[in-house]
Design a protein around this motif. Structure first.
Motif, PDB file in Angstrom:
ATOM      1  N   UNK A 134       0.975  -1.102   0.075  1.00 44.13           N
ATOM      2  CA  UNK A 134      -0.095  -0.038   0.075  1.00 44.13           C
ATOM      3  C   UNK A 134       0.923   1.220  -0.057  1.00 44.13           C
ATOM      4  N   UNK A 135       1.931   1.323   0.537  1.00 42.57           N
ATOM      5  CA  UNK A 135       2.983   2.334   0.637  1.00 42.57           C
ATOM      6  C   UNK A 135       2.612   3.208   1.818  1.00 42.57           C
ATOM      7  N   UNK A 136       1.459   2.879   2.454  1.00 46.43           N
ATOM      8  CA  UNK A 136       1.058   3.556   3.839  1.00 46.43           C
ATOM      9  C   UNK A 136       1.691   3.267   4.912  1.00 46.43           C
ATOM     10  N   UNK A 137       2.390   4.441   5.683  1.00 45.07           N
ATOM     11  CA  UNK A 137       3.154   3.944   6.977  1.00 45.07           C
ATOM     12  C   UNK A 137       2.099   4.495   8.069  1.00 45.07           C
ATOM     13  N   UNK A 138       1.949   3.440   8.929  1.00 44.94           N
ATOM     14  CA  UNK A 138       1.079   3.807  10.047  1.00 44.94           C
ATOM     15  C   UNK A 138       1.910   3.335  11.458  1.00 44.94           C
ATOM     16  N   UNK A 139       1.839   4.341  12.464  1.00 44.34           N
ATOM     17  CA  UNK A 139       2.552   4.050  13.603  1.00 44.34           C
ATOM     18  C   UNK A 139       1.393   4.366  14.725  1.00 44.34           C
ATOM     19  N   UNK A 140       1.556   3.400  15.601  1.00 45.65           N
ATOM     20  CA  UNK A 140       0.461   3.560  17.068  1.00 45.65           C
ATOM     21  C   UNK A 140       1.435   3.542  18.063  1.00 45.65           C
ATOM     22  N   UNK A 141       0.746   4.433  19.141  1.00 41.90           N
ATOM     23  CA  UNK A 141       1.737   4.261  20.436  1.00 41.90           C
ATOM     24  C   UNK A 141       0.523   4.426  21.619  1.00 41.90           C
ATOM     25  N   UNK A 142       0.715   3.421  22.585  1.00 40.00           N
ATOM     26  CA  UNK A 142      -0.216   3.348  23.726  1.00 40.00           C
ATOM     27  C   UNK A 142       0.118   3.506  25.115  1.00 40.00           C
ATOM     28  N   UNK A 143      -0.553   4.305  25.635  1.00 37.86           N
ATOM     29  CA  UNK A 143      -0.080   4.659  26.815  1.00 37.86           C
ATOM     30  C   UNK A 143      -0.786   3.878  28.135  1.00 37.86           C
ATOM     31  N   UNK A 144       0.076   3.272  29.156  1.00 30.02           N
ATOM     32  CA  UNK A 144      -0.705   2.565  30.163  1.00 30.02           C
ATOM     33  C   UNK A 144      -0.434   3.304  31.321  1.00 30.02           C
ATOM     34  N   UNK A 145      -1.256   2.732  32.236  1.00 32.10           N
ATOM     35  CA  UNK A 145      -1.703   3.420  33.673  1.00 32.10           C
ATOM     36  C   UNK A 145      -0.390   3.629  34.431  1.00 32.10           C
ATOM     37  N   UNK A 146       0.720   3.157  33.999  1.00 32.89           N
ATOM     38  CA  UNK A 146       2.101   3.253  34.760  1.00 32.89           C
ATOM     39  C   UNK A 146       2.755   4.323  34.120  1.00 32.89           C
ATOM     40  N   UNK A 147       1.946   4.950  32.798  1.00 32.26           N
ATOM     41  CA  UNK A 147       2.875   5.842  32.191  1.00 32.26           C
ATOM     42  C   UNK A 147       3.958   5.438  31.352  1.00 32.26           C
ATOM     43  N   UNK A 148       3.804   4.193  31.145  1.00 31.25           N
ATOM     44  CA  UNK A 148       4.811   3.410  30.111  1.00 31.25           C
ATOM     45  C   UNK A 148       4.053   3.540  28.469  1.00 31.25           C
ATOM     46  N   UNK A 149       4.645   3.799  27.473  1.00 32.28           N
ATOM     47  CA  UNK A 149       4.450   3.764  26.005  1.00 32.28           C
ATOM     48  C   UNK A 149       4.692   2.657  25.363  1.00 32.28           C
ATOM     49  N   UNK A 150       3.758   1.942  24.853  1.00 32.92           N
ATOM     50  CA  UNK A 150       4.174   0.758  23.735  1.00 32.92           C
ATOM     51  C   UNK A 150       3.916   1.246  22.154  1.00 32.92           C
ATOM     52  N   UNK A 151       4.701   0.745  21.336  1.00 31.43           N
ATOM     53  CA  UNK A 151       4.211   1.185  19.789  1.00 31.43           C
ATOM     54  C   UNK A 151       4.281  -0.003  19.113  1.00 31.43           C
ATOM     55  N   UNK A 152       3.717   0.427  17.877  1.00 28.18           N
ATOM     56  CA  UNK A 152       3.611  -0.677  16.813  1.00 28.18           C
ATOM     57  C   UNK A 152       3.485  -0.189  15.274  1.00 28.18           C
ATOM     58  N   UNK A 153       3.566  -0.877  14.416  1.00 26.80           N
ATOM     59  CA  UNK A 153       3.489  -0.271  13.000  1.00 26.80           C
ATOM     60  C   UNK A 153       2.821  -1.261  12.289  1.00 26.80           C
ATOM     61  N   UNK A 154       2.189  -0.832  11.130  1.00 30.55           N
ATOM     62  CA  UNK A 154       1.422  -1.752  10.290  1.00 30.55           C
ATOM     63  C   UNK A 154       2.460  -2.879   9.564  1.00 30.55           C
ATOM     64  N   UNK A 155       2.328  -4.039   9.495  1.00 32.56           N
ATOM     65  CA  UNK A 155       2.903  -4.926   8.849  1.00 32.56           C
ATOM     66  C   UNK A 155       2.281  -5.685   7.747  1.00 32.56           C
ATOM     67  N   UNK A 156       2.577  -5.540   6.437  1.00 36.70           N
ATOM     68  CA  UNK A 156       1.946  -6.051   5.460  1.00 36.70           C
ATOM     69  C   UNK A 156       2.134  -7.278   4.917  1.00 36.70           C
ATOM     70  N   UNK A 157       1.510  -8.275   4.150  1.00 34.57           N
ATOM     71  CA  UNK A 157       2.087  -9.426   3.742  1.00 34.57           C
ATOM     72  C   UNK A 157       1.401  -9.471   2.230  1.00 34.57           C
ATOM     73  N   UNK A 158       2.364 -10.452   1.155  1.00 34.56           N
ATOM     74  CA  UNK A 158       1.905 -10.644   0.150  1.00 34.56           C
ATOM     75  C   UNK A 158       0.401 -11.433  -0.027  1.00 34.56           C
TER      76      UNK A 158
END
Ligand code: THU
Length: 139
Positions: A29-53
């Protein structure tokens, strides 16, 4: 979290979402997406889109970030905010599959922020983004 910490955390959340988008694997797709989640302890967890054939196996950034948060020990309901950043979109809004997963893992009062390199940021309470979700009945 104290209220003055929220603004700082919000900036950090956007920063992590943007950084994650640079790691996207999206040759189809050529689309780049990133997400970041904040937890109740103030920690941040991230991820990106991962495509497949085999296109249907594509994993969205939101669900990857949420899975990362769970794997780091955050429990369902302890995730208080998620920021999603994408390239190539005027208005970004999470897909239905991600909304279903968000409802189960985010806190009931969580906020979902979406922004892109082209448009403005939109924020929704999770309950308005996906009202009346499917949930298993508690026994
Ligand atoms: N995508 C996401 O990662 N999150 C969204 O909210 C919308 C779509 C990805 C899936 C695919 O890799 C690309 O964006 C185009 O649909």
């Amino acid at each position: 979290m104290r209220s003055e910490e929220n603004g700082t955390k919000r900036e950090a959340l956007w920063e992590q979402a943007k950084l994650a988008s640079e790691l996207a694997y999206s040759p189809y797709s050529g689309v780049k997406v990133g997400a970041a989640v904040l937890d109740s302890q103030g920690r941040i967890h991230s991820g990106c889109n991962v495509e497949n054939a085999s296109y249907g196996l594509t994993q969205c950034a939101e669900r990857n970030a949420l899975a990362t948060a769970i794997a780091a020990g955050a429990r369902p309901g302890e995730l208080v905010e998620i920021a999603v950043y994408a390239t190539s979109f005027e208005v970004l809004s999470p897909c239905g599959a991600c909304r279903q997963v968000m409802v189960e893992l985010l806190s009931d009062t969580a906020t979902v922020h979406c922004g892109s390199d082209r448009g403005s940021i939109n924020s929704w309470p999770i309950e308005s983004l996906f009202p009346s979700p499917f949930k298993l009945e508690e026994s």
